[in-house]
Enzyme design. Structure first.
Site, PDB file in Angstrom:
ATOM      1  N   CYS A 122       1.177  -0.923   0.146  1.00  0.00           N
ATOM      2  CA  CYS A 122       0.303  -0.227   0.228  1.00  0.00           C
ATOM      3  C   CYS A 122       1.060   1.315  -0.090  1.00  0.00           C
ATOM      4  O   CYS A 122       0.374   2.685  -0.759  1.00  0.00           O
ATOM      5  CB  CYS A 122      -0.695  -0.333   1.285  1.00  0.00           C
ATOM      6  N   HIS A 264      -2.880   6.584   2.540  1.00  0.00           N
ATOM      7  CA  HIS A 264      -3.804   5.747   2.055  1.00  0.00           C
ATOM      8  C   HIS A 264      -4.998   5.303   2.820  1.00  0.00           C
ATOM      9  O   HIS A 264      -6.182   5.538   3.890  1.00  0.00           O
ATOM     10  CB  HIS A 264      -2.496   5.101   2.153  1.00  0.00           C
ATOM     11  N   ASN A 294     -10.497   0.109  -0.403  1.00  0.00           N
ATOM     12  CA  ASN A 294      -9.191  -0.359   0.513  1.00  0.00           C
ATOM     13  C   ASN A 294      -8.414  -0.630  -0.760  1.00  0.00           C
ATOM     14  O   ASN A 294      -8.732  -1.608  -1.537  1.00  0.00           O
ATOM     15  CB  ASN A 294      -8.409  -1.049   1.518  1.00  0.00           C
TER      16      ASN A 294
HETATM   17  O1  UT7 Z   1      -3.545  -1.290   3.130  1.00  0.00           O
HETATM   18  C1  UT7 Z   1      -2.730  -0.987   4.252  1.00  0.00           C
HETATM   19  C2  UT7 Z   1      -3.358  -2.319   5.083  1.00  0.00           C
HETATM   20  N1  UT7 Z   1      -4.722  -2.711   6.152  1.00  0.00           N
HETATM   21  C3  UT7 Z   1      -4.439  -1.796   7.385  1.00  0.00           C
HETATM   22  O2  UT7 Z   1      -3.959  -1.041   7.484  1.00  0.00           O
HETATM   23  C4  UT7 Z   1      -6.406  -2.053   7.822  1.00  0.00           C
HETATM   24  C5  UT7 Z   1      -6.283  -2.431   9.164  1.00  0.00           C
HETATM   25  N2  UT7 Z   1      -7.047  -2.837  10.077  1.00  0.00           N
HETATM   26  C6  UT7 Z   1      -8.313  -2.523  10.286  1.00  0.00           C
HETATM   27  O3  UT7 Z   1      -8.319  -2.082   9.350  1.00  0.00           O
HETATM   28  C7  UT7 Z   1      -9.018  -3.083  11.141  1.00  0.00           C
HETATM   29  O4  UT7 Z   1      -8.161  -3.693  12.110  1.00  0.00           O
HETATM   30  C8  UT7 Z   1      -9.912  -3.993  10.553  1.00  0.00           C
HETATM   31  C9  UT7 Z   1     -11.066  -3.860   9.652  1.00  0.00           C
HETATM   32  C10 UT7 Z   1      -9.811  -5.019   9.399  1.00  0.00           C
HETATM   33  C11 UT7 Z   1     -10.505  -5.214  11.295  1.00  0.00           C
HETATM   34  O5  UT7 Z   1     -11.252  -4.536  12.412  1.00  0.00           O
HETATM   35  P1  UT7 Z   1     -11.178  -3.826  14.172  1.00  0.00           P
HETATM   36  O6  UT7 Z   1     -12.742  -2.790  13.942  1.00  0.00           O
HETATM   37  O7  UT7 Z   1      -9.568  -4.442  14.225  1.00  0.00           O
HETATM   38  O8  UT7 Z   1     -11.609  -5.366  14.210  1.00  0.00           O
HETATM   39  P2  UT7 Z   1     -11.159  -6.748  15.083  1.00  0.00           P
HETATM   40  O9  UT7 Z   1     -10.367  -7.298  14.122  1.00  0.00           O
HETATM   41  O10 UT7 Z   1     -10.341  -6.218  16.485  1.00  0.00           O
HETATM   42  O11 UT7 Z   1     -12.592  -7.990  15.867  1.00  0.00           O
HETATM   43  C12 UT7 Z   1     -13.716  -7.120  15.679  1.00  0.00           C
HETATM   44  C13 UT7 Z   1     -14.383  -8.351  15.969  1.00  0.00           C
HETATM   45  C14 UT7 Z   1     -14.628  -9.539  15.492  1.00  0.00           C
HETATM   46  O12 UT7 Z   1     -14.871 -10.214  16.564  1.00  0.00           O
HETATM   47  P3  UT7 Z   1     -15.053 -10.822  18.127  1.00  0.00           P
HETATM   48  O13 UT7 Z   1     -13.960 -11.951  18.115  1.00  0.00           O
HETATM   49  O14 UT7 Z   1     -15.051  -9.673  18.518  1.00  0.00           O
HETATM   50  O15 UT7 Z   1     -16.275 -11.891  17.872  1.00  0.00           O
HETATM   51  C15 UT7 Z   1     -14.208 -10.044  14.567  1.00  0.00           C
HETATM   52  O16 UT7 Z   1     -14.094 -11.835  14.318  1.00  0.00           O
HETATM   53  O17 UT7 Z   1     -15.518  -8.003  14.613  1.00  0.00           O
HETATM   54  C16 UT7 Z   1     -15.161  -9.238  13.744  1.00  0.00           C
HETATM   55  N3  UT7 Z   1     -15.217  -9.219  12.434  1.00  0.00           N
HETATM   56  C17 UT7 Z   1     -16.034  -8.997  11.747  1.00  0.00           C
HETATM   57  N4  UT7 Z   1     -17.500  -8.534  11.516  1.00  0.00           N
HETATM   58  C18 UT7 Z   1     -18.266  -8.301  10.535  1.00  0.00           C
HETATM   59  C19 UT7 Z   1     -14.183  -8.699  11.679  1.00  0.00           C
HETATM   60  N5  UT7 Z   1     -14.193  -8.653  10.511  1.00  0.00           N
HETATM   61  C20 UT7 Z   1     -15.269  -8.742  10.476  1.00  0.00           C
HETATM   62  C21 UT7 Z   1     -16.417  -8.606   9.091  1.00  0.00           C
HETATM   63  N6  UT7 Z   1     -17.770  -8.344   9.774  1.00  0.00           N
HETATM   64  N7  UT7 Z   1     -16.298  -7.977   8.337  1.00  0.00           N
END
Ligand code: UT7
Length: 343
Positions: A122, A264, A294
């Site tokens: 990215c 980004h 993204n």
């Molecule tokens: O492009 C350069 C590199 N990429 C980035 O910079 C992306 C960086 N990361 C992010 O943007 C975020 O971490 C994500 C969007 C990938 C995830 O969001 P988050 O708020 O950090 O969620 P999380 O990984 O902490 O997950 C929270 C909960 C989890 O469930 P439990 O364990 O709390 O029950 C996940 O399993 O949300 C769940 N979850 C989802 N739920 C519904 C993860 N993805 C999804 C989804 N829909 N798509």
């Protein structure tokens, strides 16, 4: 007697932005459409990422097709059909060998120009922009086409809700020309960095020399993109904030001098955290992540083209660019948006 050397060498040539363009595939996929087959929802995706839809290239459409579309528009907007170099930032080249940039150059009628790919996930566009500016400063090129293009959908595990909802396909491009550092459009200093010690946070395990071809296909999961989202989120905020502050210091700008933060487009929450950390009001962040998701190396030039088309970026506006990606890698630069005849 030899002629005395001049006491002050001439200032290095600056790279001046002189054209911008973008290209999206025709098919948009909404959050609701994804939620039909993934355990997710429009509400979750919008609130956690800011994304409403993303564009996805159909089978048969390769990264080079989008790159050619964006490159042609950037060349047209710059008013020149000709450049000396074509740099393509991409994580999703058409194939492992050869690089995709020469084919893109040829299809744009630029056979003979230097052409190479830049791989920094990215951050790729920022790295390619710095590389193009370096070619100009060194006198190796007078005009450079810098493209960021991705078909990231080709790497995604369709059943992995943590990545499948985030990424989209697209391309953006700018044209740089040799000019003076005091001109509007001149790229300012760059801040670039990496931390390969954390490479495992963003990977595609197969397809390279670490897992050699052996006649047995690699495990399916190893062919997909994998990301430790939570940890990457923290690094993205920390690295982009530090890089942005560093480049502002080198440029002699204060946070309040920045009219537009075009970062980004990884996650709207990341963009806002970076703005808060640097001291830039959130209303000065340009974001098109709601519409395109993204798009990795394409995200900054896509955002620049949309912000320009929407009349958000106007001549004289001071713009801060900052990116973070796999590697880990990061980079930032600044520019004053050029006049209407230039972008
Ligand atoms: O492009 C350069 C590199 N990429 C980035 O910079 C992306 C960086 N990361 C992010 O943007 C975020 O971490 C994500 C969007 C990938 C995830 O969001 P988050 O708020 O950090 O969620 P999380 O990984 O902490 O997950 C929270 C909960 C989890 O469930 P439990 O364990 O709390 O029950 C996940 O399993 O949300 C769940 N979850 C989802 N739920 C519904 C993860 N993805 C999804 C989804 N829909 N798509």
């Amino acid at each position: 007697m030899s002629t005395p050397l001049p006491s002050h060498p001439p200032p290095p040539r600056a790279a001046v932005l002189t054209g911008v363009g973008s290209c999206l595939p025709p098919t948009a996929v909404t959050n609701d459409e994804l939620a039909e087959r993934l355990d997710s929802s429009d509400a979750w995706i919008r609130s956690r990422t800011g994304i409403r839809r993303r564009y996805v290239a159909s089978p048969g459409t390769a990264t080079s097709d989008l790159a050619v579309g964006a490159g042609a528009k950037a060349l047209k907007s710059s008013g020149t059909p000709d450049v000396d170099a074509v740099l393509l930032a991409t994580t999703t080249p058409d194939r492992p060998c050869p690089a995709t940039a020469p084919a893109v150059a040829a299809r744009l009628g630029l056979t003979g120009a230097a052409a190479y790919d830049v791989s920094a996930v990215c951050t790729g566009f920022l790295y390619a922009l710095a590389s193009g500016a370096g070619l100009i400063a060194a006198g190796a090129a007078d005009r450079v086409l810098v493209i960021g293009a991705e078909t990231f959908s080709t790497l995604l595990d369709p059943d992995d809700r943590s990545t499948a909802v985030i990424f989209g396909d697209g391309a953006g491009a700018v044209v740089l020309r040799a000019g003076d550092a005091a001109e509007p459009g001149a790229l300012g200093p760059f801040d670039l960095g990496s931390d390969g010690g954390r490479e495992e946070l963003i990977t595609v395990a197969a397809g390279g020399s670490r897992q050699r071809l052996s006649g047995v296909p690699p495990a399916t999961r190893d062919q997909y993109f994998a990301m430790e989202g939570k940890e990457v989120f923290r690094h993205a905020v920390r690295r982009m904030s530090a890089s942005a502050r560093s480049v502002l210091g080198r440029a002699g700008w204060r946070a309040e001098d920045v009219d537009h933060l075009v970062g980004h487009q990884a996650n709207l929450r990341i963009t806002h955290h970076v703005a808060d950390a640097v001291g830039i009001p959130r209303r000065r962040c340009f974001s098109n992540i709601a519409e395109v998701g993204n798009t990795a190396a394409a995200s900054i030039p896509l955002a620049l083209d949309q912000a320009h088309a929407d009349g958000v970026l106007t001549p004289g506006g001071r713009v801060l660019l900052t990116a973070f990606g796999g590697g880990l890698t990061w980079g930032s630069t600044v520019l004053t948006w050029p006049g209407p005849d230039r972008a």
